[in-house]
Design a protein around this motif. Structure first.
Motif, PDB file in Angstrom:
ATOM      1  N   GLN A 119     -10.238   3.263   8.560  1.00  0.00           N
ATOM      2  CA  GLN A 119      -8.969   2.779   8.009  1.00  0.00           C
ATOM      3  C   GLN A 119      -8.831   1.277   8.210  1.00  0.00           C
ATOM      4  O   GLN A 119      -9.025   0.769   9.326  1.00  0.00           O
ATOM      5  N   VAL A 120      -8.455   0.597   7.145  1.00  0.00           N
ATOM      6  CA  VAL A 120      -8.102  -0.823   7.197  1.00  0.00           C
ATOM      7  C   VAL A 120      -6.666  -0.957   6.727  1.00  0.00           C
ATOM      8  O   VAL A 120      -6.332  -0.507   5.625  1.00  0.00           O
ATOM      9  N   THR A 121      -5.831  -1.552   7.560  1.00  0.00           N
ATOM     10  CA  THR A 121      -4.429  -1.754   7.219  1.00  0.00           C
ATOM     11  C   THR A 121      -4.106  -3.240   7.344  1.00  0.00           C
ATOM     12  O   THR A 121      -4.331  -3.827   8.403  1.00  0.00           O
ATOM     13  N   VAL A 122      -3.595  -3.819   6.257  1.00  0.00           N
ATOM     14  CA  VAL A 122      -3.250  -5.233   6.237  1.00  0.00           C
ATOM     15  C   VAL A 122      -1.738  -5.341   6.091  1.00  0.00           C
ATOM     16  O   VAL A 122      -1.169  -4.892   5.098  1.00  0.00           O
ATOM     17  N   SER A 123      -1.107  -5.923   7.089  1.00  0.00           N
ATOM     18  CA  SER A 123       0.351  -6.059   7.070  1.00  0.00           C
ATOM     19  C   SER A 123       0.747  -7.395   6.450  1.00  0.00           C
ATOM     20  O   SER A 123       0.048  -8.394   6.582  1.00  0.00           O
ATOM     21  N   SER A 124       1.904  -7.389   5.798  1.00  0.00           N
ATOM     22  CA  SER A 124       2.373  -8.614   5.120  1.00  0.00           C
ATOM     23  C   SER A 124       3.210  -9.477   6.051  1.00  0.00           C
ATOM     24  O   SER A 124       3.578  -9.066   7.139  1.00  0.00           O
TER      25      SER A 124
END
Length: 124
Positions: A119-124
């Motif tokens: 899983q790759v999660t990129v937060s703004s």
């Protein structure tokens, strides 16, 4: 048979970087292409990048071109995906895939072996 294990996913802020790894074992000598795909919730699995074993040629989806770099360390039988300038739309499960057949494939149906995903999660 080829076994693939991905690692390196995580949570990162927009603009940050991550490096994914895919360790291969088994009959890797029969592989012609190594690739990365990704799948976001509710979306189809999409092609990200591919590496041709014979000459090291690499191919990228337009959405990641200039930001992602795929590479391979032969002695370690490992491929990497260096992801820079990450965007929230890069959030997905990333999969490593290997293809025995000749010719570049960009559909998930073109690949013969798959890892479990990271899983790759990129937060703004």
């Amino acid at each position: 048979q080829v076994q693939l294990v991905e690692s390196g996913g995580g949570l990162v802020q927009a603009g940050g970087s991550l490096r994914l790894s895919c360790a291969a074992s088994g009959r890797t000598f029969s592989v012609n292409y190594m690739a990365w795909f990704r799948q976001a919730p509710g979306k189809e699995r999409e092609f990200v990048a591919a590496f041709r074993r014979s000459d090291g040629g690499t191919y990228y989806a337009d959405s990641v071109k200039g930001r992602f770099t795929m590479s391979r360390v032969n002695v370690e039988n490992t491929v990497y995906l260096q992801m820079n300038s990450l965007k929230p739309e890069d959030t997905a499960v990333y999969y490593c895939a290997y293809r025995n057949r000749y010719g570049l494939g960009t559909s998930s149906y073109d690949y013969d072996y798959w890892g479990q995903g990271t899983q790759v999660t990129v937060s703004s």
